[in-house]
Design a protein around this motif. Structure first.
Motif, mmCIF file in Angstrom:
data_model
loop_
_atom_site.group_PDB
_atom_site.id
_atom_site.type_symbol
_atom_site.label_atom_id
_atom_site.label_comp_id
_atom_site.label_asym_id
_atom_site.label_seq_id
_atom_site.Cartn_x
_atom_site.Cartn_y
_atom_site.Cartn_z
ATOM 1 N N TYR A 222 -22.753 34.900 7.039
ATOM 2 C CA TYR A 222 -23.359 35.987 6.261
ATOM 3 C C TYR A 222 -22.501 36.232 5.027
ATOM 4 C CZ TYR A 222 -26.863 37.387 9.694
ATOM 5 O OH TYR A 222 -27.959 37.421 10.514
ATOM 6 N N PHE B 190 -22.360 38.909 1.533
ATOM 7 C CA PHE B 190 -22.881 40.146 0.942
ATOM 8 C C PHE B 190 -22.305 40.330 -0.467
ATOM 9 C CE2 PHE B 190 -24.261 41.830 5.082
ATOM 10 C CZ PHE B 190 -23.446 41.123 5.951
ATOM 11 N N TYR C 60 -27.881 40.232 0.397
ATOM 12 C CA TYR C 60 -27.093 39.465 1.347
ATOM 13 C C TYR C 60 -27.825 38.204 1.790
ATOM 14 C CZ TYR C 60 -29.404 41.394 5.607
ATOM 15 O OH TYR C 60 -30.291 41.750 6.591
ATOM 16 N N PHE D 33 -24.337 38.011 13.439
ATOM 17 C CA PHE D 33 -24.434 39.322 14.050
ATOM 18 C C PHE D 33 -24.764 39.199 15.533
ATOM 19 C CE2 PHE D 33 -23.523 41.202 10.323
ATOM 20 C CZ PHE D 33 -24.528 41.313 9.373
ATOM 21 N N LEU E 188 -23.714 41.018 17.795
ATOM 22 C CA LEU E 188 -23.941 42.363 18.278
ATOM 23 C C LEU E 188 -24.910 43.103 17.379
ATOM 24 C CD1 LEU E 188 -20.319 43.349 19.304
ATOM 25 C CD2 LEU E 188 -22.191 42.623 20.773
ATOM 26 N N ALA E 189 -25.711 42.358 16.675
ATOM 27 C CA ALA E 189 -26.740 42.934 15.819
ATOM 28 C C ALA E 189 -26.194 44.049 14.933
ATOM 29 C CB ALA E 189 -27.904 43.453 16.669
ATOM 30 N N GLY E 190 -25.208 43.729 14.138
ATOM 31 C CA GLY E 190 -24.669 44.710 13.212
ATOM 32 C C GLY E 190 -23.249 45.113 13.508
ATOM 33 N N GLY E 191 -22.693 44.622 14.608
ATOM 34 C CA GLY E 191 -21.355 45.037 14.976
ATOM 35 C C GLY E 191 -20.239 44.185 14.409
ATOM 36 N N GLN F 190 -17.181 43.022 8.427
ATOM 37 C CA GLN F 190 -17.312 42.357 7.136
ATOM 38 C C GLN F 190 -15.937 42.272 6.486
ATOM 39 O OE1 GLN F 190 -20.425 43.862 4.597
ATOM 40 N NE2 GLN F 190 -21.878 44.028 6.291
ATOM 41 N N ASP G 110 -26.879 49.282 10.369
ATOM 42 C CA ASP G 110 -28.252 49.216 10.831
ATOM 43 C C ASP G 110 -28.334 48.096 11.868
ATOM 44 O OD1 ASP G 110 -31.450 49.254 9.176
ATOM 45 O OD2 ASP G 110 -30.952 48.396 11.125
ATOM 46 N N ARG G 111 -28.600 48.448 13.110
ATOM 47 C CA ARG G 111 -28.577 47.441 14.168
ATOM 48 C C ARG G 111 -29.628 46.354 13.959
ATOM 49 N NH1 ARG G 111 -27.228 49.427 20.250
ATOM 50 N NH2 ARG G 111 -25.184 50.302 19.838
ATOM 51 N N THR H 198 -30.690 45.049 11.014
ATOM 52 C CA THR H 198 -30.381 44.122 9.924
ATOM 53 C C THR H 198 -28.904 43.822 9.789
ATOM 54 O OG1 THR H 198 -30.059 45.880 8.295
ATOM 55 C CG2 THR H 198 -32.310 45.087 8.629
ATOM 56 N N GLY H 199 -28.056 44.679 10.335
ATOM 57 C CA GLY H 199 -26.627 44.517 10.150
ATOM 58 C C GLY H 199 -26.113 45.043 8.838
#
Lengths: 117, 113
Positions: A31, A33, A48, A98, A100-103, A106, B95-96, B98-99
């Motif tokens: 990823y 950004f 992103y 991701f 953990l879907a967003g965890g 970065q 945001d779970r 989209t991250g």
């Protein structure tokens, strides 16, 4: 690892000129950004990428801004033509998938400080 | 839409004193929460994050934060600050789906000798 690398660190240009900012993410991160930081608006996500594909560019301010990621180790943010209100610090960041879907954390580069006269 | 509010834009404190930087978020769904620090002329680096489990999260440099779901807060604390802690601190919510990270406006911590 050297971390996220951005170039140039500082850029001064005149209104109307094209500006290209460059970013090399951490190896293995999928990823990437691009953020913009200003006093007035704080930190804003511009766009992103996931696996070199742009996923969300809703933060790109207008058509003068464009971003590309031709391969996993390089991305550019271009402003053409530049305007004084584009003056800001532009950060690139990268992260792993991701799971953990967003965890995921970065990792930010040092930023490019852009001044448009 | 999610949002993050950092209640203090600047926090001056004397060296070795305790400090709390406040952060509130608005979200109708479960979120992940982060604190990042930005030293002068540098990029942001992670201090700590809350994903799940214990509501008290410990991070680097002696910082900790407590997740309070009922108050939708994630305040950052340190019992004794050093001059080197002078920096900008950002709270962020993820945001779970989209991250994407949504950042607060930042709090400048000024540690005085």
């Amino acid at each position: 690892d050297a971390g996220v690398i951005q170039s140039p660190r500082h850029e001064v240009t005149e209104m109307g000129q094209e500006v290209t900012l460059r970013c090399k993410p951490i190896s293995g991160h999928d990823y990437l950004f691009w953020y913009r930081q200003t006093m007035m608006r704080g930190l804003e996500l511009l766009i992103y990428f996931n696996n070199n594909v742009p996923i969300d560019d809703s933060g790109m301010p207008e058509d003068r801004f464009s971003a590309k990621m031709p391969n996993a180790s390089f991305s550019t943010l271009k402003i053409q033509p530049s305007e004084p209100r584009d003056s800001a610090v532009y950060f690139c960041a990268s992260s792993l998938t991701f799971r953990l879907a967003g965890g995921e954390t970065q990792y930010f580069g040092p930023g490019t400080r852009l001044l448009v006269l | 839409a999610q949002s993050v509010t950092q209640l203090d834009s600047q926090v001056p404190v004397f060296e070795e004193a305790p400090v709390e930087l406040r952060c509130n978020y608005s979200s109708s769904v479960s979120v992940y929460l982060f604190w990042y620090v930005q030293y002068p002329n540098q990029g942001l680096q992670l201090l700590l994050k809350y994903l799940s489990g214990s509501t008290l999260v410990k991070g680097i440099n002696g910082f900790e934060a407590e997740f309070n779901k009922s108050q939708t807060s994630f305040h950052l604390r340190k019992p004794s600050v050093h001059i080197s802690d002078t920096a900008e601190y950002f709270c962020a919510v993820s945001d779970r789906g989209t991250g994407k990270l949504i950042f607060g406006q930042g709090t400048t911590l000024q540690v005085k000798p």
